[in-house]
Design an enzyme around this catalytic site. Structure first.
Site, mmCIF file in Angstrom:
data_model
loop_
_atom_site.group_PDB
_atom_site.id
_atom_site.type_symbol
_atom_site.label_atom_id
_atom_site.label_comp_id
_atom_site.label_asym_id
_atom_site.label_seq_id
_atom_site.Cartn_x
_atom_site.Cartn_y
_atom_site.Cartn_z
ATOM 1 C CE LYS A 207 -11.328 -0.430 -0.151
ATOM 2 N NZ LYS A 207 -11.507 -1.753 0.473
ATOM 3 N NE ARG A 241 -5.598 -1.005 4.847
ATOM 4 C CZ ARG A 241 -5.474 -0.714 3.555
ATOM 5 N NH1 ARG A 241 -6.531 -0.217 2.882
ATOM 6 N NH2 ARG A 241 -4.332 -0.884 2.917
#
Length: 262
Positions: A207, A241
């Site tokens: 991210k 995840r």
């Protein structure tokens, strides 16, 4: 939890697994590399993404979910969606987990149909923290907002009939106008969320906050992702995840081996 995006525009792997053959190949690769769950998404939820209709999302994911469920029946499948109709189709196609970025509180679901569908199917659900208001909060205010939002979502789940053992919480790293500092605070304070009594899933793979801290592009964020996930696990996360399964499996095996000797 391995990430399988059936989208043309996801920030990390958009367009790579948009057809059935590529999706099946990637699912098999993730399973060989050690994925315990495969999370399938048909709509990108990256910043400034373009929403698609329920029907288009279903068209993207339905055949792929069916094919993966048939070929790999021993692997739990998760559907990454906030739309009740998509979740219902995905569950019928073979998913046993609904990963909802709006934590059962999507504004388009005024009758709480998502929670009802999950309860009726006896599926598991991932309740993620998100915010529609694009106003940055201090770290303490953000943490308190996450806890408060979790409690609201858990209440919706229980009213619908979702049992406690079916609920997983996700602090929504990278979502809800979280700053870099907010995201770091979430990782550092996972115990605040585990104190609610549910397992925690963390989704921080590649991210932008990692890119900002390390000043690297998306394809150079593996080291930062691994480091952040190691700390998240040490702080109490039960699920991670990720895009890169093999590297994370190796890191976790090393962590387990070291902890056994301590």
């Amino acid at each position: 939890m391995g990430i399988l995006n059936i989208t043309p525009d996801s920030f990390s792997d958009g367009g790579k697994y948009f057809n059935l053959d590529n999706a099946l190949f990637q699912a098999e690769k993730m399973i060989i590399n050690g994925a315990d769950i495969i999370d399938i998404g048909g709509e990108s939820t990256r910043p400034n993404h373009i929403p698609i209709s329920e029907n288009e999302e279903i068209e993207r994911i339905e055949k792929i979910v069916i094919a993966i469920a048939q070929r790999f029946p021993h692997i739990p499948l998760s559907i990454d969606t906030y739309k009740p109709k998509v979740a219902e189709v995905a569950i019928k196609a073979g998913c046993s987990i609904v990963n909802d970025i709006w934590g059962l509180k999507w504004s388009g679901d005024i009758e709480n149909n998502m929670a009802k569908i999950i309860a009726k199917s006896d599926a598991n659900c991932v309740i993620m923290h998100n915010r529609e208001v694009a106003i940055p909060l201090s770290n303490n205010d953000m943490l308190n907002d996450i806890v408060s939002s979790f409690k609201q979502s858990i209440g919706i789940a229980k009213v619908a009939g979702i049992s406690d053992d079916k609920i997983i919480l996700d602090p929504g790293i990278g979502f809800g106008s979280k700053t870099v500092e907010n995201n770091l605070s979430c990782i550092s304070n996972i115990k605040m969320f585990t104190d609610l009594g549910y397992p925690i899933l963390v989704g921080l793979s590649n991210k932008s906050f990692i890119g900002k801290i390390l000043d690297v592009d998306v394809d150079e964020r593996l080291v930062g992702t691994l480091t952040a996930n190691i700390i998240a696990i040490q702080n109490g996360a039960s699920f991670i995840r990720v895009h890169e399964i093999k590297a994370h499996k190796q890191v976790i095996e090393m962590m387990k081996s070291i902890c056994k000797k301590s």
